[in-house]
Design a protein around this motif. Structure first.
Motif, PDB file in Angstrom:
ATOM      1  N   CYS A  34     -26.929 -33.867 -16.383  1.00 21.54           N
ATOM      2  CA  CYS A  34     -26.804 -35.015 -15.087  1.00 21.54           C
ATOM      3  C   CYS A  34     -28.267 -35.718 -15.102  1.00 21.54           C
ATOM      4  CB  CYS A  34     -26.728 -34.222 -13.728  1.00 21.54           C
ATOM      5  SG  CYS A  34     -25.238 -33.047 -13.851  1.00 21.54           S
ATOM      6  N   SER A  35     -28.063 -36.970 -14.959  1.00 21.26           N
ATOM      7  CA  SER A  35     -29.419 -38.078 -14.879  1.00 21.26           C
ATOM      8  C   SER A  35     -29.477 -38.496 -13.289  1.00 21.26           C
ATOM      9  CB  SER A  35     -29.353 -38.940 -15.954  1.00 21.26           C
ATOM     10  OG  SER A  35     -29.521 -38.467 -17.212  1.00 21.26           O
ATOM     11  N   THR A  36     -30.432 -38.298 -12.631  1.00 21.63           N
ATOM     12  CA  THR A  36     -30.450 -38.524 -11.217  1.00 21.63           C
ATOM     13  C   THR A  36     -31.340 -39.996 -11.050  1.00 21.63           C
ATOM     14  OG1 THR A  36     -32.494 -37.362 -10.837  1.00 21.63           O
ATOM     15  CG2 THR A  36     -30.358 -36.032 -10.823  1.00 21.63           C
ATOM     16  N   ASP A  37     -32.153 -40.305 -12.103  1.00 24.79           N
ATOM     17  CA  ASP A  37     -33.159 -41.335 -11.606  1.00 24.79           C
ATOM     18  C   ASP A  37     -34.194 -41.009 -10.533  1.00 24.79           C
ATOM     19  OD1 ASP A  37     -32.115 -42.976 -13.757  1.00 24.79           O
ATOM     20  OD2 ASP A  37     -30.667 -43.882 -12.406  1.00 24.79           O
ATOM     21  N   ASN A  38     -34.433 -39.961 -10.308  1.00 28.09           N
ATOM     22  CA  ASN A  38     -35.298 -39.299  -9.381  1.00 28.09           C
ATOM     23  C   ASN A  38     -34.813 -39.897  -7.765  1.00 28.09           C
ATOM     24  OD1 ASN A  38     -37.337 -37.730 -10.650  1.00 28.09           O
ATOM     25  ND2 ASN A  38     -38.425 -39.316 -11.258  1.00 28.09           N
ATOM     26  N   GLN A  39     -33.593 -39.976  -7.730  1.00 24.06           N
ATOM     27  CA  GLN A  39     -32.943 -40.541  -6.494  1.00 24.06           C
ATOM     28  C   GLN A  39     -32.243 -39.229  -5.984  1.00 24.06           C
ATOM     29  OE1 GLN A  39     -30.367 -43.755  -7.193  1.00 24.06           O
ATOM     30  NE2 GLN A  39     -32.188 -44.976  -8.221  1.00 24.06           N
ATOM     31  N   ASP A  40     -32.682 -38.981  -4.611  1.00 22.09           N
ATOM     32  CA  ASP A  40     -32.050 -37.917  -3.843  1.00 22.09           C
ATOM     33  C   ASP A  40     -30.498 -37.955  -3.493  1.00 22.09           C
ATOM     34  OD1 ASP A  40     -34.567 -36.615  -3.718  1.00 22.09           O
ATOM     35  OD2 ASP A  40     -34.882 -36.997  -1.591  1.00 22.09           O
ATOM     36  N   ASP A  41     -30.149 -39.412  -3.356  1.00 21.51           N
ATOM     37  CA  ASP A  41     -28.621 -39.556  -3.123  1.00 21.51           C
ATOM     38  C   ASP A  41     -27.701 -39.298  -4.200  1.00 21.51           C
ATOM     39  OD1 ASP A  41     -29.618 -41.758  -4.585  1.00 21.51           O
ATOM     40  OD2 ASP A  41     -28.417 -43.138  -3.718  1.00 21.51           O
ATOM     41  N   ARG A  42     -28.359 -39.554  -5.403  1.00 22.68           N
ATOM     42  CA  ARG A  42     -27.652 -39.155  -6.645  1.00 22.68           C
ATOM     43  C   ARG A  42     -28.064 -37.695  -6.722  1.00 22.68           C
ATOM     44  NH1 ARG A  42     -28.051 -43.154 -11.930  1.00 22.68           N
ATOM     45  NH2 ARG A  42     -26.368 -41.455 -12.488  1.00 22.68           N
ATOM     46  N   LEU A  43     -29.005 -37.100  -6.502  1.00 26.06           N
ATOM     47  CA  LEU A  43     -29.017 -35.662  -6.599  1.00 26.06           C
ATOM     48  C   LEU A  43     -28.069 -34.877  -5.778  1.00 26.06           C
ATOM     49  CD1 LEU A  43     -30.238 -33.078  -7.388  1.00 26.06           C
ATOM     50  CD2 LEU A  43     -32.263 -33.494  -5.728  1.00 26.06           C
ATOM     51  N   ALA A  44     -27.916 -35.362  -4.401  1.00 29.03           N
ATOM     52  CA  ALA A  44     -27.043 -34.951  -3.583  1.00 29.03           C
ATOM     53  C   ALA A  44     -25.552 -34.826  -3.971  1.00 29.03           C
ATOM     54  CB  ALA A  44     -27.034 -35.413  -2.205  1.00 29.03           C
ATOM     55  N   ARG A  45     -24.965 -35.983  -4.772  1.00 27.73           N
ATOM     56  CA  ARG A  45     -23.860 -36.240  -5.172  1.00 27.73           C
ATOM     57  C   ARG A  45     -23.590 -35.253  -6.437  1.00 27.73           C
ATOM     58  NH1 ARG A  45     -24.621 -41.732  -4.063  1.00 27.73           N
ATOM     59  NH2 ARG A  45     -25.237 -42.374  -6.469  1.00 27.73           N
ATOM     60  N   TYR A  46     -24.456 -35.244  -7.246  1.00 30.21           N
ATOM     61  CA  TYR A  46     -24.266 -34.214  -8.131  1.00 30.21           C
ATOM     62  C   TYR A  46     -24.115 -32.670  -7.953  1.00 30.21           C
ATOM     63  CZ  TYR A  46     -25.142 -37.362 -12.273  1.00 30.21           C
ATOM     64  OH  TYR A  46     -24.736 -38.297 -13.300  1.00 30.21           O
ATOM     65  N   LEU A  47     -24.984 -32.435  -6.802  1.00 28.13           N
ATOM     66  CA  LEU A  47     -24.892 -30.909  -6.236  1.00 28.13           C
ATOM     67  C   LEU A  47     -23.503 -30.529  -5.620  1.00 28.13           C
ATOM     68  CD1 LEU A  47     -28.438 -30.648  -4.818  1.00 28.13           C
ATOM     69  CD2 LEU A  47     -27.748 -29.500  -6.977  1.00 28.13           C
ATOM     70  N   ALA A  48     -23.099 -31.430  -5.078  1.00 37.93           N
ATOM     71  CA  ALA A  48     -21.660 -31.517  -4.533  1.00 37.93           C
ATOM     72  C   ALA A  48     -20.703 -31.366  -5.272  1.00 37.93           C
ATOM     73  CB  ALA A  48     -21.153 -32.666  -3.593  1.00 37.93           C
ATOM     74  N   VAL A  49     -20.637 -31.761  -6.466  1.00 36.22           N
ATOM     75  CA  VAL A  49     -19.638 -31.762  -7.578  1.00 36.22           C
ATOM     76  C   VAL A  49     -19.921 -30.439  -8.356  1.00 36.22           C
ATOM     77  CG1 VAL A  49     -19.056 -32.928  -9.721  1.00 36.22           C
ATOM     78  CG2 VAL A  49     -19.356 -34.327  -7.732  1.00 36.22           C
ATOM     79  N   LEU A  50     -21.104 -30.253  -8.592  1.00 37.79           N
ATOM     80  CA  LEU A  50     -21.491 -28.941  -9.366  1.00 37.79           C
ATOM     81  C   LEU A  50     -20.938 -27.930  -8.590  1.00 37.79           C
ATOM     82  CD1 LEU A  50     -24.821 -30.208 -10.847  1.00 37.79           C
ATOM     83  CD2 LEU A  50     -22.702 -29.751 -12.180  1.00 37.79           C
ATOM     84  N   LYS A  51     -21.256 -27.799  -7.384  1.00 37.58           N
ATOM     85  CA  LYS A  51     -20.555 -26.630  -6.621  1.00 37.58           C
ATOM     86  C   LYS A  51     -19.161 -26.696  -6.610  1.00 37.58           C
ATOM     87  CE  LYS A  51     -23.391 -27.883  -3.180  1.00 37.58           C
ATOM     88  NZ  LYS A  51     -24.058 -27.806  -1.671  1.00 37.58           N
TER      89      LYS A  51
END
Length: 335
Positions: free
Chosen positions: A96-113
């Motif tokens: 997953c690439s986040t562009d160092n953006q917390d909102d993208r990180l949060a969305r990825y974490l939700a999907v991965l969980k």
């Protein structure tokens, strides 16, 4: 007909229970037996029913790697190292690439969980530490690569960024440079701060002035490194050397020097950081601080799997030493 767990057990010469333990990461299995079973799985093309495993709370044999940008050769090489080690241990790696953006990180974490990954390897910048604190509270194992967050009890594997910056400055001082600049990504990122701190420390010890305004920030991209370097080199008294926070920024500096008619290394010396493939194919080849990328990827996966297996109760701060690789982009100053 698809191979079954019975076929794997027969091929590897072990019991079905042993195969099940390896697939689910349970129990103590000798390295030779684990290797024999994993080789049998690969030869037969066996695919366990991961959906069923997830629904019953068992392992899905998946890990996730979150990085700022897989287009950055450093993180591409990190991904390959993590994937190779994960595969050797029987895991699939999701990137997953986040562009160092917390909102993208949060969305990825939700999907991965939701997908019930077994663990996470995080190499992206994080400003809102509550995102990771929640992972700890939920019990989802994760490790850090090329990052460190001292405030969180989590295992991290990174290079000694302070030493890397120190080596870069030491090299330039030994060549005779006295007027230098640093181009780096945001100083909110710990690795950037540490590289600048090491660079400054080496200059102070050598008695070379280094004002605060000699540090410039830009995005970790070639185009932004070029843009910022053009402004730096347009000064009435430009630096004779530039230390770039990564190889992408350094390539941008090389482009800017060419556009302004400055010869590298005769008029301007350039040092990068990472020692990606770009460092060897640019013109001139780039002097850079090498990170032991393959070893970093191997260790971060090993520590995460140990945690998954209940074998790593104490969190580790693994700090590997960088190495200065001298190529043709640095030389004594002409003026």
């Amino acid at each position: 007909m698809k191979p079954t767990i019975y076929d794997v057990a027969r091929e590897a010469g072990v019991s079905i229970a042993t195969v099940s333990k390896i697939l689910n990461g349970k129990g103590k299995i000798s390295p030779s037996t684990r290797r024999r079973v994993l080789e049998a799985i690969e030869r037969l093309g066996y695919q366990p029913n991961l959906l069923a495993s997830a629904l019953t709370g068992k392992r899905t044999q998946t890990l996730a790697l979150l990085v700022p940008d897989v287009a950055n050769p450093f993180f591409a090489e990190v991904a390959r190292s993590v994937e190779d080690r994960g595969r050797a241990l029987g895991f699939t790696v999701i990137l997953c690439s986040t562009d160092n953006q917390d909102d993208r990180l949060a969305r990825y974490l939700a999907v991965l969980k939701q997908k019930r990954v077994d663990g996470l390897i995080i190499g992206t910048g994080v400003e809102d530490l509550r995102l990771l604190a929640e992972l700890k509270e939920e019990g989802l194992p994760f490790t850090l690569i090329a990052r460190d967050l001292p405030s969180l009890p989590v295992t991290s594997v990174r290079v000694d960024d302070f030493v890397g910056g120190y080596l870069a400055a030491q090299h330039l001082v030994e060549l005779g440079h006295r007027k230098m600049a640093v181009l780096t990504e945001s100083l909110k990122v710990m690795s950037s701060r540490e590289r600048v701190r090491g660079f400054r420390q080496a200059l102070e010890e050598a008695g070379v002035p280094f004002p605060e305004e000699a540090v410039y920030t830009c995005a970790a991209r070639v185009d932004d490194g070029r843009r910022k370097a053009l402004a730096v080199l347009a000064a009435a008294d430009p630096p004779t050397a530039i230390f770039a926070g990564n190889d992408l920024i350094a390539i941008g500096v090389l482009q800017a020097a060419k556009e302004t008619g400055m010869a590298v290394p005769d008029d301007l010396s350039v040092v990068g950081f990472d020692n990606t493939v770009l460092a060897t194919i640019c013109d001139p080849p780039l002097t850079t601080v090498a990170q032991p990328i393959e070893e970093m990827g191997k260790q971060v996966v090993d520590w995460l799997v140990r945690e998954l297996n209940g074998e790593a109760d104490v969190k580790q701060r693994v700090i590997l030493r960088p190495e200065l690789i001298v190529r043709a982009s640095t030389a004594p100053p002409r003026r």
